[in-house]
Design an enzyme around this catalytic site. Structure first.
Site, PDB file in Angstrom:
ATOM      1  N   LYS A 174      33.139  33.021  39.497  1.00 55.40           N
ATOM      2  CA  LYS A 174      32.575  33.615  39.203  1.00 55.40           C
ATOM      3  C   LYS A 174      33.201  35.128  38.829  1.00 55.40           C
ATOM      4  CE  LYS A 174      32.007  38.148  39.864  1.00 55.40           C
ATOM      5  NZ  LYS A 174      31.828  38.819  38.830  1.00 55.40           N
TER       6      LYS A 174
ATOM      7  N   GLU B 283      44.757  37.107  46.842  1.00 55.74           N
ATOM      8  CA  GLU B 283      45.857  37.396  45.924  1.00 55.74           C
ATOM      9  C   GLU B 283      44.901  39.246  45.772  1.00 55.74           C
ATOM     10  OE1 GLU B 283      48.154  35.480  45.612  1.00 55.74           O
ATOM     11  OE2 GLU B 283      48.001  33.587  45.867  1.00 55.74           O
TER      12      GLU B 283
ATOM     13  N   CYS C 210      49.458  42.489  38.485  1.00 57.00           N
ATOM     14  CA  CYS C 210      49.487  42.776  39.750  1.00 57.00           C
ATOM     15  C   CYS C 210      50.495  42.578  39.810  1.00 57.00           C
ATOM     16  CB  CYS C 210      48.580  41.550  40.519  1.00 57.00           C
ATOM     17  SG  CYS C 210      49.107  39.756  39.645  1.00 57.00           S
TER      18      CYS C 210
ATOM     19  N   GLU D 192      48.694  51.656  43.540  1.00 56.03           N
ATOM     20  CA  GLU D 192      48.576  50.646  42.614  1.00 56.03           C
ATOM     21  C   GLU D 192      48.053  51.979  41.092  1.00 56.03           C
ATOM     22  OE1 GLU D 192      45.388  47.731  42.030  1.00 56.03           O
ATOM     23  OE2 GLU D 192      47.436  46.327  41.524  1.00 56.03           O
TER      24      GLU D 192
HETATM   25  P1  NAD Z   1      38.264  43.479  41.880  1.00 55.77           P
HETATM   26  O1  NAD Z   1      38.255  43.530  43.274  1.00 55.77           O
HETATM   27  O2  NAD Z   1      37.042  45.111  41.095  1.00 55.77           O
HETATM   28  O3  NAD Z   1      36.933  42.705  41.137  1.00 55.77           O
HETATM   29  C1  NAD Z   1      37.504  41.187  40.874  1.00 55.77           C
HETATM   30  C2  NAD Z   1      35.970  40.409  41.285  1.00 55.77           C
HETATM   31  O4  NAD Z   1      35.520  40.112  42.100  1.00 55.77           O
HETATM   32  C3  NAD Z   1      35.570  40.944  40.057  1.00 55.77           C
HETATM   33  O5  NAD Z   1      34.493  39.380  39.454  1.00 55.77           O
HETATM   34  C4  NAD Z   1      34.159  41.794  40.566  1.00 55.77           C
HETATM   35  O6  NAD Z   1      32.980  41.133  39.865  1.00 55.77           O
HETATM   36  C5  NAD Z   1      33.916  41.098  42.072  1.00 55.77           C
HETATM   37  N1  NAD Z   1      33.289  41.172  43.122  1.00 55.77           N
HETATM   38  C6  NAD Z   1      33.427  42.977  43.022  1.00 55.77           C
HETATM   39  N2  NAD Z   1      33.036  43.464  43.824  1.00 55.77           N
HETATM   40  C7  NAD Z   1      32.758  42.473  44.559  1.00 55.77           C
HETATM   41  C8  NAD Z   1      31.840  42.344  46.168  1.00 55.77           C
HETATM   42  N3  NAD Z   1      31.388  42.829  47.083  1.00 55.77           N
HETATM   43  N4  NAD Z   1      31.763  40.918  46.315  1.00 55.77           N
HETATM   44  C9  NAD Z   1      32.139  39.698  45.443  1.00 55.77           C
HETATM   45  N5  NAD Z   1      33.124  39.625  44.719  1.00 55.77           N
HETATM   46  C10 NAD Z   1      33.013  40.733  44.032  1.00 55.77           C
HETATM   47  O7  NAD Z   1      39.313  43.673  40.758  1.00 55.77           O
HETATM   48  P2  NAD Z   1      39.851  44.011  39.506  1.00 55.77           P
HETATM   49  O8  NAD Z   1      39.203  45.068  38.709  1.00 55.77           O
HETATM   50  O9  NAD Z   1      38.762  42.788  38.649  1.00 55.77           O
HETATM   51  O10 NAD Z   1      41.242  43.369  38.979  1.00 55.77           O
HETATM   52  C11 NAD Z   1      42.211  44.028  39.329  1.00 55.77           C
HETATM   53  C12 NAD Z   1      43.119  44.232  40.876  1.00 55.77           C
HETATM   54  O11 NAD Z   1      43.051  42.565  41.322  1.00 55.77           O
HETATM   55  C13 NAD Z   1      44.312  44.828  40.717  1.00 55.77           C
HETATM   56  O12 NAD Z   1      44.237  45.511  42.168  1.00 55.77           O
HETATM   57  C14 NAD Z   1      45.294  43.701  40.852  1.00 55.77           C
HETATM   58  O13 NAD Z   1      46.366  44.035  41.163  1.00 55.77           O
HETATM   59  C15 NAD Z   1      44.601  42.307  41.083  1.00 55.77           C
HETATM   60  N6  NAD Z   1      45.194  41.535  40.936  1.00 55.77           N
HETATM   61  C16 NAD Z   1      46.086  40.755  41.750  1.00 55.77           C
HETATM   62  C17 NAD Z   1      47.041  39.340  41.626  1.00 55.77           C
HETATM   63  C18 NAD Z   1      47.408  39.215  42.786  1.00 55.77           C
HETATM   64  O14 NAD Z   1      47.676  37.680  42.167  1.00 55.77           O
HETATM   65  N7  NAD Z   1      47.960  39.072  43.922  1.00 55.77           N
HETATM   66  C19 NAD Z   1      46.796  39.218  40.707  1.00 55.77           C
HETATM   67  C20 NAD Z   1      45.745  39.380  39.732  1.00 55.77           C
HETATM   68  C21 NAD Z   1      45.061  40.418  39.756  1.00 55.77           C
END
Ligand code: NAD
Length: 484
Positions: free
Chosen positions: A172, A245, A279, A376
Site C-alpha cells: 500500500k 519505523e 525521518c 517532529e
Molecule cells: P503517515 O503515517 O501519514 O502515512 C504513512 C502510510 O500510512 C501511508 O501509506 C498512509 O496512507 C497510511 N495510513 C494512514 N492512515 C492509516 C490507517 N489508519 N491505517 C493504515 N494505514 C494508514 O506518514 P507519512 O506522512 O506518509 O510519512 C511521514 C512520517 O513517516 C514521519 O513521521 C516520518 O518520521 C516517518 N518516517 C519514518 C521512517 C523511519 O524509518 N523511522 C522513515 C521515513 C519516514
C-alpha cells in the site's frame, strides 16, 4: 504511466471505480489520476498473495535469489525513467532520486544473496540420539504500508527481505507518491510469479483493511507515530507481527573540539536533504555556547547560497515540500519559536510562485519550550542552541519521546564513547551523519518503534522461528508417567 492496481499479475481498475489525484509538489499540477483501492481490492490482493505463497515459499532460495537479481538488472535498465517520475511526484532533486533508485537496487542485491545463505541453525542436542534444528520460516502474506518521503527505498527495505525469506507481499504505497512504485513494480518485477507482489494504491482505509485482514500475519509499516499507534491497536488483539519505523526528532551535537566550518556543512546537509523530510533529519543542533554565533553564521552563509527550485532542474539544491499541510506544520513551528523569542537568521518564508516551497530556515535563541525543539518538524528548519557542558547536550539529546538517530561531531574518543553509550537511539553517527549501510540495522528506540530494517536483523524479522526436536533412537525414554 501505470495508474492501476496490481492483483494476481493483472493490472486492473479499483472495484469502487474511484480515483485520486497525484500532483507535482513543484508546480501543483496534477500528474495523474490513480485508481483508489479499498477493502474489497485489499481482499482480492490478499487472496492472490495467500495463494501465491503456497508455491513461492517452496521455490528454492537459489531461484528466488536469481529472480531478485533480475529485479536489480531491470532497475538498472529503467533507472532514469524511475528517478524522473520519483522527482516529479516526490519533489527532491533528481540526483537524490537517482541515489534512491541505486540504494533500492542495492537492497535487492543484498537480500537476494542473504536469502541464499540462511534458513536456521542446528543447536547442540540434549542426547546423542537427537537432533535439534531451528528453522526460520516465512510468515505468509506481509502487508507493506509506505510513506511518501523515500517511497522506493523504504519499499525495498521491506519487500526485498520479505520475498527473499519466502513471503508474498501486498503493498500500500502512500497516496502522495504511488506512481514511481507502480512503475518500478511494472517494469522491474514483471518476471515474478503472479500474486507474489500485489499493489493497492489508496488512502488510510486501504492500509487499515490490510492491517485488519486475518490472512495477513505481518504488517511492515513506515510512517508517523499517530498512524503507527492506530495500526498497533488493530494488530495487537490479533497477535500480528508488526514492524514499525516511526517518527523522530534527531539531534546533532558539536563536540567541544569540533571544527565548526566542517560541522556547518555537515549540519546543513543532514538538516536539508529531501527538504528536511527525512525521518533521521537533524532537527535540533546543540553547539558549545562560546562558538554558537560563529557556527550559526557559517550555517547561515551556506544555507543562503543554496538554490531552491523544482527537483528536475539541474542546479536545484533544495526542492519543494511534499504538500501544503506539511508546509503548514513547519510554518507553525517557526511562528511558535518566533513568538517565544527565537531569531530567524535566514529563511522563514514562502518564495513567490507555485509549488509547496519553503525557504530553508536557520533559527537561534531557541529553547525547549518551543515546538521546533521538541516535536517532529519534518521540514527545512535548523534550530541552533548553545550548551554549557557536554553533559547538558547528552541529556537534551535523550530528552525526547523518540529514539531514531543522533549525530556527534568530535574526535575526542572519551566524548565519542560516552555519546554512543549514553544516547538512546537506534543509530549513532559520529562525524558522518545520515549514512546507511546495508549490513547495519536501521530503526528506532522508544516511540520510534522497535523494528530494524537492513542487515541480518532486517531479514530475520520477516521469518518466524520453529524448533524441531528429533529423536532417532527406538529405546523408550524416561517419560515420567507413571510415577509409581
Ligand atoms: P503517515 O503515517 O501519514 O502515512 C504513512 C502510510 O500510512 C501511508 O501509506 C498512509 O496512507 C497510511 N495510513 C494512514 N492512515 C492509516 C490507517 N489508519 N491505517 C493504515 N494505514 C494508514 O506518514 P507519512 O506522512 O506518509 O510519512 C511521514 C512520517 O513517516 C514521519 O513521521 C516520518 O518520521 C516517518 N518516517 C519514518 C521512517 C523511519 O524509518 N523511522 C522513515 C521515513 C519516514
Amino acid at each position: 504511466m501505470q495508474t492501476n492496481l496490481l492483483i494476481n499479475g493483472q493490472w486492473k481498475s479499483a472495484s469502487s471505480g474511484k480515483t485520486f489525484s497525484v500532483d507535482n509538489p513543484a508546480t501543483e499540477d496534477i500528474l495523474a489520476e490513480v485508481q483508489r483501492g479499498n477493502a474489497v481490492d485489499v481482499q482480492q490482493a490478499v487472496d492472490a498473495a495467500k495463494s501465491a505463497f503456497n508455491e513461492w515459499r517452496w521455490i528454492t532460495a537459489n531461484e528466488r535469489g536469481a529472480m531478485l537479481h533480475e529485479v536489480v538488472a531491470k532497475t538498472h535498465q529503467h533507472w532514469d525513467e524511475i528517478a524522473e517520475l520519483l522527482t516529479l511526484e516526490q519533489g527532491k532533486p533528481k540526483s537524490e532520486n537517482e541515489e534512491e533508485v541505486e540504494w533500492t537496487a542495492n537492497t535487492f542485491t543484498y537480500y537476494a544473496e542473504m536469502g541464499r545463505m540462511m534458513r536456521g541453525q542446528v543447536i547442540p542436542s540434549g542426547e546423542r540420539s537427537q537432533l535439534n534444528i531451528i528453522i526460520k520460516e516465512p510468515y505468509g502474506v506481509v502487508g507493506c504500508i509506505l510513506p511518501w518521503n523515500y517511497p522506493l527505498l523504504l519499499l525495498a527495505w521491506k519487500m526485498a527481505p520479505a520475498l527473499a525469506a519466502g513471503n508474498t507481499v501486498v503493498i500500500k504505497p502512500s497516496e502522495m507518491t504511488p506512481l514511481a512504485t507502480l512503475l518500478f513494480i511494472e517494469k522491474c518485477c514483471d518476471h515474478l510469479p503472479n500474486g507474489v507482489v500485489n499493489v493497492v494504491p489508496g488512502f488510510g482505509d486501504a492500509g487499515q483493511a490490510l492491517a485488519e485482514h486475518p490472512d495477513v500475519p505481518m504488517i511492515a509499516f513506515t510512517g508517523s507515530v499517530a498512524t503507527g499507534q492506530k495500526l498497533a491497536g488493530i494488530c495487537a488483539p490479533m497477535m500480528k507481527h508488526t514492524h514499525f519505523e516511526l517518527g523522530g526528532k534527531d539531534a546533532f551535537v558539536l563536540g567541544p573540539d569540533a571544527d565548526i566550518k566542517k560541522a556547518a556543512k555537515a549540519v546543513s546537509y543532514s538538516a536539508l536533504i529531501n527538504c528536511g523530510q527525512v525521518c533521521t533529519s537533524s532537527e535540533r543542533v546543540y553547539v558549545p555556547q562560546h562558538v554558537r554565533d560563529e557556527f550559526a553564521g557559517h550555517v547561515t552563509d551556506l544555507v543562503k547560497s543554496l538554490n531552491i527550485g523544482p527537483g528536475m532542474e539541474a542546479d536545484t539544491d533544495v526542492g519543494p515540500m511534499i504538500g501544503a499541510q506539511y508546509r503548514e506544520k513547519v510554518i507553525g513551528h517557526v511562528e511558535d519559536a518566533k513568538q517565544k523569542g527565537a531569531t530567524i537568521l535566514t529563511g522563514g518564508g514562502i518564495p513567490e510562485g507555485k509549488g509547496y516551497f519553503y525557504q530553508p530556515t536557520v533559527l537561534m535563541q531557541v529553547d525547549h519550550s518551543m515546538k521546533i525543539m521538541t516535536e517532529e518538524t519534518f521540514g527545512p528548519a535548523i534550530p541552533i542552541m548553545g550548551y554549557g557542558n557536554i553533559d547538558d547536550a547528552i541529556e537534551w539529546v535523550n530528552n525526547t519521546p523518540y529514539g531514531l538517530g543522533a549525530t556527534l561531531r568530535s574526535n575526542d574518543p572519551k566524548i565519542c564513547k560516552r555519546f554512543f553509550e549514553e544516547v538512546k537511539a537506534g543509530t549513532v553517527w559520529i562525524n558522518d551523519p545520515l549514512t546507511d549501510n546495508y549490513a547495519g540495522p536501521f530503526g528506532g528506540m522508544k516511540m520510534t518503534g522497535g523494528g530494524r530494517e537492513l542487515g541480518e536483523e532486517g531479514f530475520t524479522t520477516f521469518m518466524e522461528t520453529k524448533h524441531v526436536h528429533w529423536d532417532f533412537s527406538d529405546e523408550p525414554k524416561d517419560w515420567w508417567l507413571p510415577y509409581h
